[in-house]
Design an enzyme around this catalytic site. Structure first.
Site, PDB file in Angstrom:
ATOM      1  N   SER A 198     -13.790   1.590   3.914  1.00  0.00           N
ATOM      2  CA  SER A 198     -14.029   0.814   2.712  1.00  0.00           C
ATOM      3  C   SER A 198     -14.996   1.558   1.780  1.00  0.00           C
ATOM      4  O   SER A 198     -14.725   2.697   1.424  1.00  0.00           O
ATOM      5  CB  SER A 198     -14.530  -0.576   3.101  1.00  0.00           C
ATOM      6  OG  SER A 198     -14.483  -1.451   2.015  1.00  0.00           O
TER       7      SER A 198
ATOM      8  N   ASP B 112      -3.700  -4.146   2.064  1.00  0.00           N
ATOM      9  CA  ASP B 112      -5.162  -4.259   2.022  1.00  0.00           C
ATOM     10  C   ASP B 112      -5.606  -5.092   0.822  1.00  0.00           C
ATOM     11  O   ASP B 112      -5.290  -4.757  -0.320  1.00  0.00           O
ATOM     12  CB  ASP B 112      -5.776  -2.858   1.936  1.00  0.00           C
ATOM     13  CG  ASP B 112      -7.243  -2.831   2.315  1.00  0.00           C
ATOM     14  OD1 ASP B 112      -7.990  -3.706   1.834  1.00  0.00           O
ATOM     15  OD2 ASP B 112      -7.635  -1.938   3.077  1.00  0.00           O
TER      16      ASP B 112
ATOM     17  N   HIS C 145      -7.753  -5.399   5.959  1.00  0.00           N
ATOM     18  CA  HIS C 145      -8.598  -4.387   5.344  1.00  0.00           C
ATOM     19  C   HIS C 145      -8.765  -3.211   6.302  1.00  0.00           C
ATOM     20  O   HIS C 145      -9.294  -3.352   7.391  1.00  0.00           O
ATOM     21  CB  HIS C 145      -9.954  -5.011   5.011  1.00  0.00           C
ATOM     22  CG  HIS C 145     -10.861  -4.097   4.254  1.00  0.00           C
ATOM     23  ND1 HIS C 145     -10.424  -3.183   3.328  1.00  0.00           N
ATOM     24  CD2 HIS C 145     -12.218  -3.971   4.282  1.00  0.00           C
ATOM     25  CE1 HIS C 145     -11.455  -2.542   2.815  1.00  0.00           C
ATOM     26  NE2 HIS C 145     -12.545  -2.996   3.385  1.00  0.00           N
TER      27      HIS C 145
END
Length: 515
Positions: free
Chosen positions: A228, A454, A484
């Site tokens: 991320s 995602d 995610h």
């Protein structure tokens, strides 16, 4: 209101809350003349997490025996004045489970946010990386401004309860002014309580900390796994230190070409896609979907719920109520992983019956609030790092002009993410740039993993990262899945490809697809 954080730690918090029904400022004020790269780390048994890290118990023993070890590394408070004051950077590691003659080095993890504590997240998911531990020491850290690493302090717990209960999607001038005033008060508290730290929490500062960490850990190259926001941090590191990159994986990729407005708009589309996929999954089951008769019916009922909550909140976790904002936040949290979809279904069922507890638990986990009412500093750090990085400062008029575009991207999340762009408007420190520079000519191949489903870092960001890194650097791997990130989906193709690269240096063909 801060936009949803993009990190694995968010998932950890949600799981803990659902299954269960003070930050250090500066480490030293004395100028330091010694070479910090020569410091020796004093690894010892890990303490229980601090309140700023989220609290809880010390990490459990490692699978197969052994203990997690913690240490503190000193880094310059201001990298422009490396001989000046220092801060402490909290580290954690699990030494390799394999023979020393097979050890490659330390594999450094950043799980995202920005604002997530690696010191609490790595132990929680350490078992997922057991294969990588056969040739690496697994290492993570609290980035500067986070947890034990000069953690930013803004408002207190009571103030944060009120802050997160406010209406983050104003419908009239009065509500808009209240949101602006509350944001100003939050940002002023950050400056009052952490004014010495917040000028020095940018991603470029954290990247320089990682290069110091590489040296202190004894590695010639940085071996890195960023998830991320950790992909943005990794990209900035590769830009600053291309020759120091070893093997690096970026998973759940932030689009480095977007300014904050474009990033928020991308998240609106991503969360809407995840909600669409949730509704499709629920209504395609053999048994009847308990929250709607069709995909559109599921989304219509959620929209009606949020509209009703704007007028009349539901009982939540006493004495707090489930507001429209809290429900939106909780729904977004549940979309980070397909594993959480069942909690979303339960939370919606409960809310339709007049009880907001589950959705509020999900919202609390997003905001870093534990059952005792204590907040970690995840949101304070999230705002501080974002505002240090991002140059644009938006006005209410800017947001109003963009609302139609945000609503078209997501009828459910558009307003929430659009108004979230005000979070840096009155920040005390100027932002660095419109978007990060991740160009890394001369760096070795970096594996960039994108997930087509995602919500928090939409799939398109992976290709943008590959292009921005430059020719011959980024190698794209696509996972056609949900949630995610990709590696922690347990998909054998993804994990096998990543493991072969990190453990044996086998770079996959560009454009490889895992299903």
């Amino acid at each position: 209101m801060p936009k949803p954080t993009s990190l694995r730690a968010s998932a950890l918090a949600a799981t803990a809350v659902l299954l269960s029904a003070s930050a250090a400022a500066c480490g030293s004020s004395d100028p330091k003349s010694e070479d910090l790269s020569a410091q020796k780390l004093n690894w010892k048994e890990c303490p229980a997490p601090s309140e700023a890290e989220g609290g809880g118990s010390a990490p459990s023993p490692l699978p197969g025996g052994g203990e997690w070890q913690c240490a503190t590394m000193k880094a310059p408070l201001d990298w422009a004045n490396p001989q000046g004051d220092t801060i402490d950077i909290a580290l954690i590691r699990a030494v390799t489970s394999g023979p020393q003659n097979r050890r490659i080095g330390s594999l450094v993890f950043n799980f995202g946010g920005p604002g997530g504590s690696g010191v609490i997240t790595l132990p929680a998911f350490g078992g997922d990386y057991a294969a990588l531990r056969t040739r690496y020491d697994l290492v993570s850290f609290d980035p500067r401004g986070v947890g034990r690493s000069a953690g930013v302090k803004c408002e207190n717990d009571e103030q944060l309860d009120r802050f997160f209960q406010q209406d983050a999607t104003p419908d009239d001038a009065a509500e808009q002014q209240t949101l602006v005033n509350n944001t100003k008060a939050f940002n002023a508290a950050c400056d009052k309580n952490s004014g010495k730290v917040i000028p020095h929490v940018a991603t470029t500062d954290a990247a320089r900390d990682m290069d110091l960490m590489r040296q202190v850990l004894g590695d010639d190259k940085l071996y890195y796994f960023g998830i991320s926001y950790g992909t943005e941090l990794g990209g900035v590191y590769a830009h600053l230190f291309p020759k120091n990159v070893g093997r690096a994986v970026f998973d759940g990729v932030v689009d480095p070409t977007q300014d904050p407005e474009q990033g928020s708009l991308g998240q609106a589309r991503g969360f809407q896609l995840a909600l669409d996929n949730y509704a499709k999954n629920c209504t395609s089951q053999v048994e009847e979907c308990p929250v709607g008769t069709s995909e559109q019916d599921v989304k219509n009922r959620i929209a009606r719920l949020l509209k009703d909550l704007d007028k009349k909140p539901l009982p939540g976790l006493f004495p707090r109520e489930l507001t429209q904002t809290a429900a939106t936040n909780g729904i977004a949290q549940s979309l980070y992983s397909k594993d959480f979809w069942e909690y979303l279904t339960e939370g919606l069922q409960q809310a339709y019956e007049g009880d907001g507890k589950i959705l509020m638990m999900l919202s609390d986990s997003m905001n870093g609030r534990n059952e005792s009412g204590q907040y970690s500093n995840i949101q304070a750090a999230n705002v501080s790092i974002n505002c240090a990085d991002q140059k644009p400062r938006y006005t209410p008029q800017d947001v109003e002009s963009k609302l139609p575009e945000f609503r078209a991207a997501s009828p459910l999340f558009g307003d929430y993410l659009a108004w979230g762009m005000l979070s840096c408007t009155d920040w005390a420190v100027p932002g660095a740039a419109d978007h990060p520079d991740v160009s890394a000519p001369g760096a070795p191949p970096i594996l960039v993993v994108g997930n087509t489903g995602d919500p928090a870092t939409p799939y398109e960001g992976a290709r943008k990262m590959v292009d921005a890194l430059g020719d011959g650097v980024g190698v794209e791997l696509t996972y056609k899945g949900q949630g995610h990130g990709a590696y922690d989906s347990k998909n054998k193709c993804v994990q096998g490809t990543v493991n072969s690269y990190l453990l044996d240096g086998k770079v996959p063909s560009a454009g490889t697809v895992c299903t």
